[in-house]
Design a protein around this motif. Structure first.
Motif, PDB file in Angstrom:
ATOM      1  N   GLN A 175     -17.369  48.286 -21.540  1.00 34.19           N
ATOM      2  CA  GLN A 175     -17.594  49.472 -22.375  1.00 34.19           C
ATOM      3  C   GLN A 175     -17.532  50.735 -21.525  1.00 34.19           C
ATOM      4  O   GLN A 175     -16.888  51.726 -21.884  1.00 34.19           O
ATOM      5  CB  GLN A 175     -18.987  49.337 -23.014  1.00 34.19           C
ATOM      6  N   LEU A 176     -18.217  50.647 -20.352  1.00 34.08           N
ATOM      7  CA  LEU A 176     -18.264  51.803 -19.462  1.00 34.08           C
ATOM      8  C   LEU A 176     -16.884  52.167 -18.945  1.00 34.08           C
ATOM      9  O   LEU A 176     -16.421  53.311 -19.074  1.00 34.08           O
ATOM     10  CB  LEU A 176     -19.205  51.474 -18.293  1.00 34.08           C
ATOM     11  N   THR A 177     -16.226  51.112 -18.379  1.00 35.15           N
ATOM     12  CA  THR A 177     -14.904  51.409 -17.793  1.00 35.15           C
ATOM     13  C   THR A 177     -13.928  51.814 -18.881  1.00 35.15           C
ATOM     14  O   THR A 177     -13.120  52.722 -18.695  1.00 35.15           O
ATOM     15  CB  THR A 177     -14.361  50.196 -17.026  1.00 35.15           C
ATOM     16  N   GLY A 178     -14.048  51.147 -20.043  1.00 36.57           N
ATOM     17  CA  GLY A 178     -13.158  51.492 -21.151  1.00 36.57           C
ATOM     18  C   GLY A 178     -13.359  52.936 -21.559  1.00 36.57           C
ATOM     19  O   GLY A 178     -12.395  53.697 -21.741  1.00 36.57           O
ATOM     20  N   GLY A 179     -14.642  53.329 -21.676  1.00 33.28           N
ATOM     21  CA  GLY A 179     -14.963  54.697 -22.080  1.00 33.28           C
ATOM     22  C   GLY A 179     -14.457  55.708 -21.061  1.00 33.28           C
ATOM     23  O   GLY A 179     -13.817  56.711 -21.408  1.00 33.28           O
ATOM     24  N   VAL A 180     -14.739  55.387 -19.774  1.00 28.09           N
ATOM     25  CA  VAL A 180     -14.309  56.299 -18.712  1.00 28.09           C
ATOM     26  C   VAL A 180     -12.785  56.406 -18.707  1.00 28.09           C
ATOM     27  O   VAL A 180     -12.222  57.504 -18.644  1.00 28.09           O
ATOM     28  CB  VAL A 180     -14.833  55.816 -17.343  1.00 28.09           C
ATOM     29  N   ALA A 181     -12.137  55.217 -18.805  1.00 28.94           N
ATOM     30  CA  ALA A 181     -10.668  55.200 -18.762  1.00 28.94           C
ATOM     31  C   ALA A 181     -10.100  56.007 -19.930  1.00 28.94           C
ATOM     32  O   ALA A 181      -9.158  56.802 -19.762  1.00 28.94           O
ATOM     33  CB  ALA A 181     -10.176  53.762 -18.810  1.00 28.94           C
ATOM     34  N   HIS A 182     -10.720  55.808 -21.104  1.00 27.76           N
ATOM     35  CA  HIS A 182     -10.241  56.514 -22.290  1.00 27.76           C
ATOM     36  C   HIS A 182     -10.335  58.032 -22.090  1.00 27.76           C
ATOM     37  O   HIS A 182      -9.375  58.772 -22.274  1.00 27.76           O
ATOM     38  CB  HIS A 182     -11.083  56.067 -23.496  1.00 27.76           C
ATOM     39  N   ASP A 183     -11.537  58.472 -21.645  1.00 28.83           N
ATOM     40  CA  ASP A 183     -11.739  59.902 -21.456  1.00 28.83           C
ATOM     41  C   ASP A 183     -10.823  60.457 -20.356  1.00 28.83           C
ATOM     42  O   ASP A 183     -10.234  61.524 -20.496  1.00 28.83           O
ATOM     43  CB  ASP A 183     -13.197  60.196 -21.107  1.00 28.83           C
ATOM     44  N   PHE A 184     -10.761  59.650 -19.263  1.00 30.89           N
ATOM     45  CA  PHE A 184      -9.933  60.127 -18.158  1.00 30.89           C
ATOM     46  C   PHE A 184      -8.467  60.201 -18.542  1.00 30.89           C
ATOM     47  O   PHE A 184      -7.758  61.132 -18.161  1.00 30.89           O
ATOM     48  CB  PHE A 184     -10.109  59.233 -16.928  1.00 30.89           C
ATOM     49  N   ASN A 185      -8.030  59.180 -19.300  1.00 30.30           N
ATOM     50  CA  ASN A 185      -6.633  59.203 -19.724  1.00 30.30           C
ATOM     51  C   ASN A 185      -6.333  60.449 -20.540  1.00 30.30           C
ATOM     52  O   ASN A 185      -5.290  61.095 -20.366  1.00 30.30           O
ATOM     53  CB  ASN A 185      -6.287  57.943 -20.522  1.00 30.30           C
ATOM     54  N   ASN A 186      -7.275  60.795 -21.437  1.00 33.29           N
ATOM     55  CA  ASN A 186      -7.076  62.013 -22.228  1.00 33.29           C
ATOM     56  C   ASN A 186      -6.945  63.229 -21.319  1.00 33.29           C
ATOM     57  O   ASN A 186      -6.046  64.056 -21.478  1.00 33.29           O
ATOM     58  CB  ASN A 186      -8.265  62.209 -23.175  1.00 33.29           C
ATOM     59  N   LEU A 187      -7.879  63.297 -20.361  1.00 32.85           N
ATOM     60  CA  LEU A 187      -7.895  64.464 -19.480  1.00 32.85           C
ATOM     61  C   LEU A 187      -6.668  64.484 -18.575  1.00 32.85           C
ATOM     62  O   LEU A 187      -6.061  65.531 -18.339  1.00 32.85           O
ATOM     63  CB  LEU A 187      -9.177  64.472 -18.645  1.00 32.85           C
ATOM     64  N   LEU A 188      -6.295  63.258 -18.073  1.00 36.95           N
ATOM     65  CA  LEU A 188      -5.113  63.176 -17.208  1.00 36.95           C
ATOM     66  C   LEU A 188      -3.863  63.583 -17.986  1.00 36.95           C
ATOM     67  O   LEU A 188      -2.954  64.198 -17.444  1.00 36.95           O
ATOM     68  CB  LEU A 188      -4.967  61.769 -16.646  1.00 36.95           C
ATOM     69  N   THR A 189      -3.855  63.226 -19.278  1.00 39.19           N
ATOM     70  CA  THR A 189      -2.718  63.624 -20.115  1.00 39.19           C
ATOM     71  C   THR A 189      -2.584  65.142 -20.113  1.00 39.19           C
ATOM     72  O   THR A 189      -1.495  65.700 -19.946  1.00 39.19           O
ATOM     73  CB  THR A 189      -2.928  63.119 -21.554  1.00 39.19           C
ATOM     74  N   ILE A 190      -3.743  65.789 -20.258  1.00 42.60           N
ATOM     75  CA  ILE A 190      -3.735  67.259 -20.257  1.00 42.60           C
ATOM     76  C   ILE A 190      -3.262  67.777 -18.892  1.00 42.60           C
ATOM     77  O   ILE A 190      -2.382  68.638 -18.792  1.00 42.60           O
ATOM     78  CB  ILE A 190      -5.131  67.813 -20.555  1.00 42.60           C
TER      79      ILE A 190
END
Lengths: 171, 600
Positions: free
Chosen positions: B221-236
């Motif tokens: 859950q943690l890594t998934g959440g972090v990855a999800h948020d980071f992916n969004n931010l990295l996309t930006i």
């Protein structure tokens, strides 16, 4: 019933000889209940001397009564004496008199010796022997002066004392 | 190891019931034998007693027989009447004729002639006949007839003995039976204990497995959440960096380039916030606690809050009078309050009121144990909204990381977990009071500062943030980060010497006496971490200032979640401004000290 018939009942109406027959047997029958001091006998197996002084109312009855009788291991020798002989040791001395004065004289004569004195029907206390025959309810009974017995060194069994109509105690 | 309920002597307890039964039988048999013996002894005793009485009579009656004194003999015989057990007594003369007699009852009248039997027992009577001896001759006979206690009245005694014995036997039997039952129960108990032991082992295995699964789920859950948020931010970030390159290639003008770079920067800043929140929750953020007045901190935030919350939310500050001072990292406390305010805003989409109150509080030992804090004095900062509130289930999960009721555009779900992590790390407690439709209050408890450790360090803004060509010894094991840091330092006007390990740093230092400051990562490979390296460097060059940097707190410079005194730290990721301010402060403080030292 039988015992009543056989008992030596004496009444005035009956023969006085029966009374003396009973008294004769009493004389030797007293022997086993009396203990004499050892010095009273000359030898350990010497006879018991049964003396009669004064009037002899027994006659042959006494001799017949004591015939074959023993006191312990001793035989019984009957002596009839005219007068009390201090030299002859009488172990049982029958005083044949109603006279208290005479009786007292005899008793004085043997006073202090180991002699079972027997008086007959004496009423004066001073003239009574160690044993004094009395008639009670038509039967021959006796009084005992254990005090006098003691002065002569005699021991009288309590079994006999308990049968006596009167006892003067030792002390 | 399973518990042994009974010692090895339990074999004895197995044969105990049989022993008990045998004991009971033996007891009863003994009692019967004893009864027979007592009965026999009693009869013998009676016969002896009567014989003695007869002997005494025979002895005393001798003279009476000799002198033919029936009345004396009768007296002796009647004397026996005093003994109620004597039924009749008779004295016979040598011819066997009855001489004297006594009879208590008519049926016990003695015969007229001497009896035949010397001793005769019949039913409850005992008759004794003894000869009367005088001068070695038998001159008569004495007969005595005596009662003995009737069997009927003796039986109850035996019955009592028997009863007592039976009771004893019954007790023994019951004990035996109980022992047997107990042994049986114990066997069952042992078996159950074994089963229970097995079950416990099974359960522990299952629980271990479950824990492992839960752990994996949490990590997922943690890594998934972090990855999800980071992916969004990295996309930006990546998108804007791409755009930036394309615009440069297309020779776009500076204003447009700057605008694209700013978008990339916004994404990167959000990523930095995200990692800070993660660290806060994991209580790995390096806190820099300072004595502070919560009232002052809160009132300083009022402008920020009003701007953040918007016009449709009224902000009310209620500062408690005489509020105690506390000690906490002011930046993190501001962050926490801001997080709570943002949550409150999201709970009040239709507008409402946000109240921030401060007060003094006290935890008694009971409540302190519940809150898992030390009992004593605290200050409390309560943030209350007039929003929709939470259900109990939501409130229970509110502090979990990545738990959020909001859609993804609103946040990461790390806000409240930052609050929780920070407060706990600061030795405080946080509590949610909420009711659906009634709003929510979150109370932050921070321990009262009792002793002011030292005067608040006044950070003087440096005259200039630009470097003056001082030489910085940069220690960083990650080449990318090292190159980035080196470029930043050079752009800020410093000379840079790079090193990747402690050993290399010390060698470099020997060769370059002009080094003015050591800037080192805390986490270094090899036998020497950043703290140990700094200690070694200070031993050689005591005056050399040291600036640490780290991605998250290590024990090397942080103890109990707080920076060690005298340690200066700039946390990663750092901006030009963060770095230049920290460097200038250290270098100018050193210059002041040197100047002091040179004064005559």
């Amino acid at each position: 019933m039988l015992s009543v018939l056989l008992s030596p009942v004496v009444s005035r109406a009956e023969d006085a000889s029966l009374e003396y027959a009973v008294k004769a047997t009493f004389l030797y029958k007293l022997g086993p209940f009396v203990t004499w001091p050892a010095h009273a006998f000359e030898t350990p197996t010497g006879p018991v001397n049964l003396c009669v002084v004064g009037r002899d109312s027994f006659g042959a009855t006494l001799d017949q009564a004591v015939a074959g009788q023993v006191i312990g291991t001793r035989s019984i020798a009957v002596w009839r004496l005219a007068a009390v002989d201090r030299g002859r040791a009488c172990h049982i001395l029958y005083v044949g008199t109603n006279d208290p004065r005479l009786a007292a004289e005899v008793l004085d004569a043997v006073g202090g010796t180991p002699t079972l004195t027997v008086t007959d029907g004496i009423r004066d206390a001073r003239a009574k022997g160690v044993v004094n025959f009395v008639i009670v309810a038509s039967r021959v009974r006796f009084e005992i002066d254990d005090h006098a017995a003691a002065q002569g060194g005699l021991e009288i069994s309590s079994k006999v004392l308990s049968l006596a109509v009167a006892v003067r105690p030792r002390s | 190891m399973p518990t042994r309920i009974f010692p090895p002597s339990s074999r004895f307890w197995r044969v105990a019931p049989r022993l008990a039964a045998a004991t009971a039988v033996v007891l009863i048999a003994a009692a019967i034998a004893a009864a027979f013996f007592i009965e026999r002894a009693y009869t013998d005793q009676k016969q002896r007693e009567v014989s003695v009485s007869a002997g005494i009579l025979a002895s005393t009656v001798t003279a009476a027989l000799v002198f033919d004194d029936v009345s004396a003999a009768r007296e002796y015989v009647e004397a026996l009447a005093a003994n109620p057990e004597i039924l009749s007594a008779a004295v016979y003369d040598e011819t066997g004729a009855l001489f004297a007699s006594y009879a208590r009852t008519s049926d016990s009248r003695p015969p007229a002639t001497a009896g035949l039997a010397l001793i005769a027992v019949g039913g409850d009577r005992v008759a004794v006949s003894v000869p009367v001896r005088h001068e070695g001759k038998v001159i008569g006979t004495v007969n005595l007839l005596s009662t003995i206690e009737p069997l009927a009245s003796r039986l109850p005694r035996y019955a009592l003995i028997l009863l007592l014995t039976l009771m004893a036997a019954a007790v023994v039997a019951v004990l035996g039976a109980a022992q047997s039952a107990l042994a049986h129960v114990n066997e069952e108990l042992r078996e159950r204990a074994r089963q229970l032991q097995d079950q416990i082992v099974e359960r522990e295995k299952a629980e271990d497995a479950l824990r492992q699964i839960q752990k994996m789920e949490t990590i997922g859950q943690l890594t998934g959440g972090v990855a999800h948020d980071f992916n969004n931010l990295l996309t930006i970030i990546i998108g804007n960096l791409d755009r930036l390159e394309r615009r440069i290639d297309a020779k776009a003008d500076a204003a447009e380039l700057k605008k694209v770079a700013k978008f990339a920067r916004i994404g990167a800043d959000r990523a930095a916030t995200l990692t800070k929140s993660l660290l806060a929750f994991s209580r790995r953020q390096p806190l820099d606690p300072k004595p502070l007045d919560a009232n002052k901190l809160v009132s300083n935030m009022s402008d920020l809050l009003r701007r953040t919350l918007g016009e449709h939310i009224t902000v009310q500050m209620v500062g408690g009078a005489g509020l105690w001072r506390t000690q906490a990292d002011p930046n993190q406390l501001e962050n926490a309050i801001l997080n709570l305010a943002v949550n409150a805003r999201d709970a009040m989409p239709e507008g409402g009121r946000l109240t921030i109150e401060t007060a003094n509080a006290y935890f008694d030992p009971h409540h302190a144990a519940q809150a898992e804090v030390e009992p004593g004095q605290y200050i409390v900062i309560a943030v209350t909204d007039t929003g929709g509130g939470m259900t109990k289930e939501v409130a229970a999960q509110a502090f979990e990381p990545f738990f959020t009721t909001k859609d993804t555009s609103h946040g990461t779900g790390l806000g409240l977990s930052q609050v929780y992590g920070f407060v706990k790390q600061s030795g405080g407690h946080v509590q949610i009071y909420t009711e659906l439709g009634q709003g929510t209050t979150v109370k932050i408890y921070l321990p009262r500062l009792t002793a002011e450790p030292e005067a608040e360090e006044v950070e003087t803004a440096p005259d200039s943030v630009e470097g003056r060509h001082e030489t910085i010894l940069l220690v960083e094991d990650d080449p990318g980060v090292r190159e980035n840091s080196a470029m930043m330092l050079q752009e800020l006007g410093y000379r840079v010497i790079g090193a990747s390990t402690g050993a290399e740093t010390l060698q470099t230092l020997e060769r370059n006496r002009q080094v003015a400051l050591l800037f080192t990562d805390v986490g270094l490979p090899g036998s020497m971490n950043g703290r140990q390296l700094a200690d070694e460097v200070r031993r050689r060059r005591p005056e050399l200032p040291v600036l640490f940097t780290t991605g998250y707190a290590r024990n090397a410079i942080v103890h109990d979640g707080r920076l060690d005194p005298g340690v200066h730290l700039v946390t990663k990721p750092f901006s030009y401004a963060d770095l230049s301010t920290a460097l200038r402060n250290l270098l100018e403080a050193r210059a002041d000290r040197t100047a002091e030292a040179r004064k005559p």
